[in-house]
Design an enzyme around this catalytic site. Structure first.
Site, PDB file in Angstrom:
ATOM      1  N   ASP A 193       2.709  -7.642  14.463  1.00  0.00           N
ATOM      2  CA  ASP A 193       2.455  -6.961  13.205  1.00  0.00           C
ATOM      3  C   ASP A 193       3.188  -5.635  13.116  1.00  0.00           C
ATOM      4  O   ASP A 193       3.391  -5.112  12.009  1.00  0.00           O
ATOM      5  CB  ASP A 193       0.946  -6.748  13.038  1.00  0.00           C
ATOM      6  CG  ASP A 193       0.576  -6.273  11.650  1.00  0.00           C
ATOM      7  OD1 ASP A 193       1.000  -6.926  10.679  1.00  0.00           O
ATOM      8  OD2 ASP A 193      -0.131  -5.258  11.527  1.00  0.00           O
ATOM      9  N   MET A 274      -3.421  -3.955   5.276  1.00  0.00           N
ATOM     10  CA  MET A 274      -2.607  -3.363   4.217  1.00  0.00           C
ATOM     11  C   MET A 274      -1.180  -3.065   4.658  1.00  0.00           C
ATOM     12  O   MET A 274      -0.363  -2.642   3.832  1.00  0.00           O
ATOM     13  CB  MET A 274      -3.255  -2.055   3.743  1.00  0.00           C
ATOM     14  CG  MET A 274      -4.608  -2.232   3.071  1.00  0.00           C
ATOM     15  SD  MET A 274      -4.502  -3.247   1.576  1.00  0.00           S
ATOM     16  CE  MET A 274      -3.402  -2.259   0.574  1.00  0.00           C
ATOM     17  N   ARG A 275      -0.879  -3.296   5.944  1.00  0.00           N
ATOM     18  CA  ARG A 275       0.476  -2.974   6.395  1.00  0.00           C
ATOM     19  C   ARG A 275       1.514  -3.835   5.689  1.00  0.00           C
ATOM     20  O   ARG A 275       2.631  -3.375   5.417  1.00  0.00           O
ATOM     21  CB  ARG A 275       0.582  -3.138   7.913  1.00  0.00           C
ATOM     22  CG  ARG A 275       1.920  -2.661   8.471  1.00  0.00           C
ATOM     23  CD  ARG A 275       1.946  -2.657   9.985  1.00  0.00           C
ATOM     24  NE  ARG A 275       1.127  -1.587  10.515  1.00  0.00           N
ATOM     25  CZ  ARG A 275       0.053  -1.766  11.250  1.00  0.00           C
ATOM     26  NH1 ARG A 275      -0.346  -2.988  11.542  1.00  0.00           N
ATOM     27  NH2 ARG A 275      -0.635  -0.749  11.701  1.00  0.00           N
ATOM     28  N   ALA A 276       1.164  -5.075   5.367  1.00  0.00           N
ATOM     29  CA  ALA A 276       2.112  -5.949   4.669  1.00  0.00           C
ATOM     30  C   ALA A 276       2.492  -5.374   3.309  1.00  0.00           C
ATOM     31  O   ALA A 276       3.672  -5.395   2.912  1.00  0.00           O
ATOM     32  CB  ALA A 276       1.511  -7.339   4.508  1.00  0.00           C
ATOM     33  N   VAL A 279       4.833  -2.268   3.926  1.00  0.00           N
ATOM     34  CA  VAL A 279       6.175  -2.641   4.384  1.00  0.00           C
ATOM     35  C   VAL A 279       6.953  -3.311   3.261  1.00  0.00           C
ATOM     36  O   VAL A 279       8.148  -3.046   3.069  1.00  0.00           O
ATOM     37  CB  VAL A 279       6.081  -3.559   5.616  1.00  0.00           C
ATOM     38  CG1 VAL A 279       7.456  -4.114   5.971  1.00  0.00           C
ATOM     39  CG2 VAL A 279       5.502  -2.813   6.800  1.00  0.00           C
TER      40      VAL A 279
END
Length: 656
Positions: A193, A274-276, A279
């Site tokens: 991730d 929420m990283r997706a 990014v």
């Protein structure tokens, strides 16, 4: 889609684009490159590093502080405002798979500490990679303790060292680039991730393109300087374009409609966290700047989603990476972005259909699955077996299993299963030796009794060096020896067995084990999967495993012992844990039961740790698997008790 000068070596514009976008916006978080061997993954990464803009740093600072905003906590600071500035190329720092923790994070300068009494910190690779690229080849083989260090640095943007009397923290912001061959195993989900983008590469099948790759490679080998000069102008233009795109990013507008579209795409693909979203948004802005646009469009979001989301959709190592591009097109096609400067003219462009990243690429899993399904069970699983009625059961969802470990203490192939003497973990003692981490307090105590250094002293004025004895966890070869006879197919017994084995495979993945699969049915046994780190391949073989015929238990045990013997020759430090899944019946050949028990005694005499998973069900049981476990000196467990919660229930029941 643009074609870059160095992309021809692999035939993948997606990889060149992902690396370039990370050069435009390092905040994206790096690139994970997945592909089969021989696809020039490393060549592409090194070629891209040469295109990075020059870096300004405070002269003399070992931690590459930016003169415009130096790190106030820099160990070499504080830096005055008028400190001299040095301009240098961006660094590509390679992190070897076998690196030590001291080399990665830095440590006390041992020679100065012992000879001059000065406690000076010696920076490691994370400090060297600050404001550059940290490249890890075969990142999926990286030891767990190094993965933990990378996770900490990637999450905080800083590296902290608290060891051997050293307390240092410094900035460590870098673009993390990793390459891997999926056949050798998958990454830990936490590290997976952390990669902003991911790209799958494969060797091109077009003969003309393959010939061009060979032609260029031969030209480079014959005249490296001439070949480099031939592409110098194109690379200089590309590097200049990266610099312009970096400046242009500040003017790119990410509108509310575009943000909502990104959120809808991430939600529709059911990604974690929420990283997706972050990014994807950063990548879309970088792509818009790279293309010279002032506002994020559907094309930018589509490109960003294809690079940022596939690896975040995997829930287990058994899930295949990838994404439904038709669904992506449908989601973006139904979304109206405000003030689209291109008026949607790019939506139907050739890049959507005919580009290298379009939907025309064949699914690599399709042909192999089809071929496997077309093959007969006898061809796939037992070439020596007599034809017998077979049935293929589908396993259920995997669960968390009990921890099964090898006996005694091993020497340590790094992992998370059995006790072992390793290079990382808990210090339990000291020893003399020429290799291994130095035990600093023990070394000082050992040399304190010598009044002065004599001619026999080692470098640094020492007479003795003491090494740490460290105890940690090791990874094992988990060899599954599975009964696929007709008795296993009865009463849907095979479904329960496959679910248990699938769960054990998932546990092996988490504990960094190597896995192998031996099956026996009919009149023979076969090695269905040689030892490998790719548990998803083992899971695929397991799902297609048929059941039927007699039970050649002795042959299965003999084949397992031979597999362990061969593996010991290749990897003597990795101990084996044999998991025999059977109901204990032996019905193939003369004296089948006695031969099986004799084979079990041979395995026990070789010191192979074993577990017997009893698959026998029903009210009346013969208990043959229990007898087999006694001869093997193995831990015995019923298939229904493999689940971790089952052990908790057993303990509570006994306590009550």
């Amino acid at each position: 889609m643009h074609v870059y000068p160095f992309s021809a070596v692999v035939g993948s514009d997606d990889l060149a684009l992902a690396l370039t976008l990370c050069a435009v916006s390092p905040e994206i978080g790096g690139v994970l490159v997945r592909g089969e061997k021989g696809t020039a993954k490393s060549t592409m990464v090194r070629a891209q590093a040469a295109l990075l803009p020059l870096v300004d740093e405070v002269e003399g600072c070992r931690f590459a502080c930016d003169p415009r905003s130096p790190d106030p906590a820099c160990p070499d600071g504080p830096h005055p405002a008028d400190a001299p500035v040095r301009r240098r190329p961006a660094r590509l720092v390679e992190l070897p798979v076998g690196a030590t923790e001291d080399r990665v994070t830095g440590s006390l300068h041992l020679q100065k500490a012992l000879s001059a009494g000065a406690a000076e910190y010696e920076p490691g690779l994370l400090a060297l990679a600050h404001r550059g690229v940290l490249y890890v080849d075969e990142v999926n083989l990286l030891h767990d303790h190094l993965v933990d260090l990378l996770l900490d640095a990637a999450a905080m943007g800083r590296s902290t060292v608290e060891r051997d009397g050293v307390s240092v923290t410094h900035a460590a912001r870098f673009v993390l680039v990793g390459t891997m061959n999926p056949e050798e195993g998958e990454l830990r989900p936490q590290l997976l991730d952390r990669f902003g983008l991911t790209v799958d590469v494969a060797a091109p099948r077009d003969p003309q393109l393959r010939a061009e790759i060979v032609r260029r490679r031969l030209a480079f080998d014959a005249d490296p300087a001439g070949f480099t000069a031939q592409w110098a102008d194109a690379e200089a233009a590309l590097s200049e374009r990266i610099v312009h795109a970096r400046h242009r990013m500040r003017q790119v507008r990410l509108g509310d409609a575009a943000l909502v579209a990104i959120a809808e795409v991430c939600a529709a693909f059911d990604v974690d966290g929420m990283r997706a979203d972050l990014v994807t948004a950063k990548t879309a802005v970088a792509h818009a700047a790279w293309e010279g646009r002032g506002e994020v469009t559907r094309e930018d979001i589509a490109v960003a989603a294809k690079l940022a989301l596939p690896h975040r959709r995997r829930r287990t190592p058994f899930d295949s990476p990838g994404m439904d591009e038709d669904l992506l097109d449908e989601l973006l096609g139904n979304t109206a972005l405000d003030e689209d400067p291109d008026g949607g003219a790019d939506d139907g462009g050739p890049d959507d259909d005919g580009g290298p990243d379009g939907g025309g690429a064949p699914d690599p899993s399709g042909p192999s699955d089809g071929d496997a399904n077309c093959a007969s069970p006898e061809t796939k699983w037992g070439r020596k077996s007599a034809p017998a009625p077979t049935a293929v059961s589908t396993p259920g969802d995997p669960y968390r299993t009990r921890l099964f470990t090898a006996n005694r203490t091993g020497r340590g192939a790094p992992g998370r299963r059995s006790r072992a003497r390793t290079t990382t973990g808990r210090t339990v003692g000291e020893r003399r030796g020429d290799t291994g981490p130095i035990h600093l307090p023990a070394t000082i105590r050992a040399n304190a009794r010598y009044p002065s250094a004599g001619p026999e002293a080692v470098p640094g004025g020492l007479r003795e060096l003491r090494r740490k004895v460290i105890e940690g966890r090791e990874g094992n070869l988990v060899l599954l020896c599975v009964d696929a006879s007709g008795s296993m197919a009865a009463k849907q017994r095979m479904t329960q067995v496959k679910t248990a084995i699938l769960s054990l495979l998932l546990d092996a993945y988490r504990r960094r084990d190597t896995v192998g699969l031996v099956i026996f049915r009919g009149s023979a046994a076969s090695l269905a999967l040689p030892p490998t780190s790719s548990v998803d391949v083992a899971a695929a073989r397991l799902r297609d495993l048929p059941a039927g015929g007699r039970t050649p238990l002795a042959e299965g045990l003999i084949e397992s012992a031979e597999t362990v013997r061969r593996h010991r020759l290749r990897d003597p430090d990795r101990r084996a844990l044999l998991v025999v899944v059977t109901d204990g019946r032996a019905t193939s050949g003369e004296n089948a039961v006695n031969r099986s028990l004799a084979a079990a005694e041979v395995i026990a005499a070789q010191g192979i740790s074993a577990v017997v998973v009893d698959s026998e069900t029903g009210r009346f049981r013969m208990g043959l698997a229990g007898r087999l476990a006694e001869r093997l000196g193995a831990e015995y467990v019923h298939v229904g008790d493999v689940h971790a919660d089952a052990l908790t229930g057993i303990v509570r029941g006994r306590a009550a």
